[in-house]
Design an enzyme around this catalytic site. Structure first.
Site, PDB file in Angstrom:
ATOM      1  N   SER A  25       0.822  -1.226   0.000  1.00  0.00           N
ATOM      2  CA  SER A  25       0.000   0.000   0.000  1.00  0.00           C
ATOM      3  C   SER A  25       0.846   1.263   0.000  1.00  0.00           C
ATOM      4  O   SER A  25       1.695   1.448   0.876  1.00  0.00           O
ATOM      5  CB  SER A  25      -0.881   0.053   1.261  1.00  0.00           C
ATOM      6  N   HIS A  55      -2.752   0.675  -4.520  1.00  0.00           N
ATOM      7  CA  HIS A  55      -1.929  -0.299  -5.241  1.00  0.00           C
ATOM      8  C   HIS A  55      -1.951   0.034  -6.725  1.00  0.00           C
ATOM      9  O   HIS A  55      -2.821   0.751  -7.209  1.00  0.00           O
ATOM     10  CB  HIS A  55      -2.446  -1.717  -5.019  1.00  0.00           C
ATOM     11  N   HIS A  77      -5.026  -9.528  -1.461  1.00  0.00           N
ATOM     12  CA  HIS A  77      -5.017  -9.915  -0.059  1.00  0.00           C
ATOM     13  C   HIS A  77      -6.057 -10.999   0.169  1.00  0.00           C
ATOM     14  O   HIS A  77      -7.080 -11.040  -0.508  1.00  0.00           O
ATOM     15  CB  HIS A  77      -5.376  -8.720   0.831  1.00  0.00           C
ATOM     16  N   TYR A  79      -8.249 -11.073   2.327  1.00  0.00           N
ATOM     17  CA  TYR A  79      -9.566 -10.525   2.685  1.00  0.00           C
ATOM     18  C   TYR A  79     -10.394 -10.079   1.484  1.00  0.00           C
ATOM     19  O   TYR A  79     -11.579  -9.814   1.613  1.00  0.00           O
ATOM     20  CB  TYR A  79      -9.418  -9.368   3.680  1.00  0.00           C
ATOM     21  N   GLU A  80      -9.765  -9.992   0.302  1.00  0.00           N
ATOM     22  CA  GLU A  80     -10.537  -9.563  -0.870  1.00  0.00           C
ATOM     23  C   GLU A  80     -11.436 -10.678  -1.380  1.00  0.00           C
ATOM     24  O   GLU A  80     -12.512 -10.410  -1.918  1.00  0.00           O
ATOM     25  CB  GLU A  80      -9.594  -9.112  -1.983  1.00  0.00           C
ATOM     26  N   ALA A 107       2.652  -2.320   4.368  1.00  0.00           N
ATOM     27  CA  ALA A 107       2.412  -1.328   5.413  1.00  0.00           C
ATOM     28  C   ALA A 107       1.985  -2.105   6.650  1.00  0.00           C
ATOM     29  O   ALA A 107       1.276  -3.110   6.546  1.00  0.00           O
ATOM     30  CB  ALA A 107       1.316  -0.367   4.980  1.00  0.00           C
ATOM     31  N   MET A 202      -1.765  -7.203   7.051  1.00  0.00           N
ATOM     32  CA  MET A 202      -2.773  -8.058   6.406  1.00  0.00           C
ATOM     33  C   MET A 202      -2.263  -8.745   5.144  1.00  0.00           C
ATOM     34  O   MET A 202      -3.056  -9.159   4.301  1.00  0.00           O
ATOM     35  CB  MET A 202      -4.002  -7.206   6.065  1.00  0.00           C
ATOM     36  N   SER A 203      -0.941  -8.874   4.999  1.00  0.00           N
ATOM     37  CA  SER A 203      -0.427  -9.443   3.734  1.00  0.00           C
ATOM     38  C   SER A 203       0.855 -10.212   3.987  1.00  0.00           C
ATOM     39  O   SER A 203       1.132 -10.639   5.090  1.00  0.00           O
ATOM     40  CB  SER A 203      -0.159  -8.302   2.743  1.00  0.00           C
ATOM     41  N   ASN A 226       1.556   3.219  11.460  1.00  0.00           N
ATOM     42  CA  ASN A 226       0.825   3.572  12.696  1.00  0.00           C
ATOM     43  C   ASN A 226       1.312   2.690  13.833  1.00  0.00           C
ATOM     44  O   ASN A 226       1.913   1.638  13.604  1.00  0.00           O
ATOM     45  CB  ASN A 226      -0.688   3.350  12.497  1.00  0.00           C
ATOM     46  N   HIS A 238      -7.854   3.061   6.442  1.00  0.00           N
ATOM     47  CA  HIS A 238      -7.033   2.850   5.234  1.00  0.00           C
ATOM     48  C   HIS A 238      -6.522   4.198   4.716  1.00  0.00           C
ATOM     49  O   HIS A 238      -5.410   4.274   4.179  1.00  0.00           O
ATOM     50  CB  HIS A 238      -7.852   2.107   4.176  1.00  0.00           C
TER      51      HIS A 238
HETATM   52  N1  HPA Z   1      -2.986  -3.479  11.265  1.00  0.00           N
HETATM   53  C1  HPA Z   1      -3.071  -4.253  10.164  1.00  0.00           C
HETATM   54  N2  HPA Z   1      -2.634  -3.873   8.974  1.00  0.00           N
HETATM   55  C2  HPA Z   1      -2.081  -2.656   8.881  1.00  0.00           C
HETATM   56  C3  HPA Z   1      -1.942  -1.809   9.988  1.00  0.00           C
HETATM   57  C4  HPA Z   1      -2.410  -2.251  11.239  1.00  0.00           C
HETATM   58  O1  HPA Z   1      -2.334  -1.554  12.276  1.00  0.00           O
HETATM   59  N3  HPA Z   1      -1.337  -0.674   9.538  1.00  0.00           N
HETATM   60  C5  HPA Z   1      -1.103  -0.846   8.215  1.00  0.00           C
HETATM   61  N4  HPA Z   1      -1.551  -2.043   7.810  1.00  0.00           N
END
Ligand code: HPA
Length: 264
Positions: A25, A55, A77, A79-80, A107, A202-203, A226, A238
């Site tokens: 991302s 993306h 991903h 989740y898609e 990310a 998540m990847s 974050n 997001h």
């Molecule tokens: N959690 C999951 N996926 C993420 C996060 C997070 O805090 N930040 C960026 N991708």
């Protein structure tokens, strides 16, 4: 697979690639700087309809810092679609094109105050917290992939050296895969911390399993966007991930470019 490979070679030439890069991302910029040919995923049967904003769903093949690379500008991903093996065809393709190693980027949310947003984390290992696996259903004994040193120690050493040369800190840590798409709860983050994770995302994990399955070396770098849920006052979204990714992306690009130059 042969038709797909012929199609790609017709456009990009037959010279083998050395390295595959998967961009996460907000990290798609690097793909645009490759001196080569870009092919839309839409023209490549079996490639995902990478539908996540931030993306850049193109396969780019060409020269980056003197190394022939195949860049996957977008990823699917779990989740898609609910398919943990959604990146299998793209990884099979880059392997067939000659890639010996896959460098993955993503990310992630950090658990560690010494790896704050804007910093990079080099993955030393992962926790597959999801219970999923891209090799479920694979019928051969090849499915029993050895995951010790899945994040290749030699590449990690070289990436760390590239970071040092560029004045960029590259702390190592354990990445926990959480399926998403909802972010984690603060309780889940506290639990993951006890289990030994340093960051969450998540990847990447299913792709590293697939890369090792296909006999490619793997390494991965997170750009921390974050602090994980419950660890700061930031509101996780997001939009926030996309807004924060460029901070680390500039550093990531420097590290990757230096790594490739040293390799070339
Ligand atoms: N959690 C999951 N996926 C993420 C996060 C997070 O805090 N930040 C960026 N991708």
């Amino acid at each position: 697979m042969d038709t797909l490979l012929n199609h790609i070679r017709e456009k990009a030439g037959t010279e083998p690639v050395r390295i595959a890069l998967i961009l996460g991302s907000g990290l798609g910029h690097l793909a645009e700087t490759v001196d080569g040919v870009a092919i839309d995923y839409g023209d490549l049967p079996g490639f995902p309809h990478a539908g996540v904003s931030g993306h850049n769903p193109k396969l780019v093949i060409g020269d980056l810092e003197g190394v022939r690379v195949a860049v996957l500008g977008g990823r699917a991903h779990y989740y898609e679609s609910g398919n943990a093996a959604a990146m299998r065809v793209p990884l099979e393709v880059v392997q067939a094109l000659g890639a010996e190693q896959v460098l993955l980027t993503n990310a992630a949310g950090s658990f560690r105050k010494d790896i704050p947003p804007g910093d990079l984390m080099l993955l030393s290992d992962h926790l597959n917290y999801s219970g999923l696996n891209p090799l479920i259903g694979e019928a051969t004994d090849r499915r029993f992939v050895n995951m010790t040193d899945a994040y290749d120690p030699g590449i990690r050493t070289a990436l760390k050296a590239a970071g040092t040369a560029e004045g960029i800190a590259l702390e190592q840590g354990v990445y926990a895969w959480y399926s998403g798409p909802s972010f984690e709860t603060p309780a889940e983050i506290r639990a993951l911390k006890v289990l030994g994770a340093d960051a969450v995302g998540m990847s990447t994990v299913p792709e590293v399993i697939l890369a090792r399955f296909l006999g490619m070396k793997a390494a991965a770098i997170s750009t921390i966007t974050n602090m994980a849920a419950g660890m700061s006052d930031e509101h996780l979204s997001h939009e926030h991930t996309k807004a924060m990714a460029p901070l680390g992306a500039a550093k990531l690009e420097k590290v990757l470019r230096r790594y490739l130059r040293d390799l070339a």
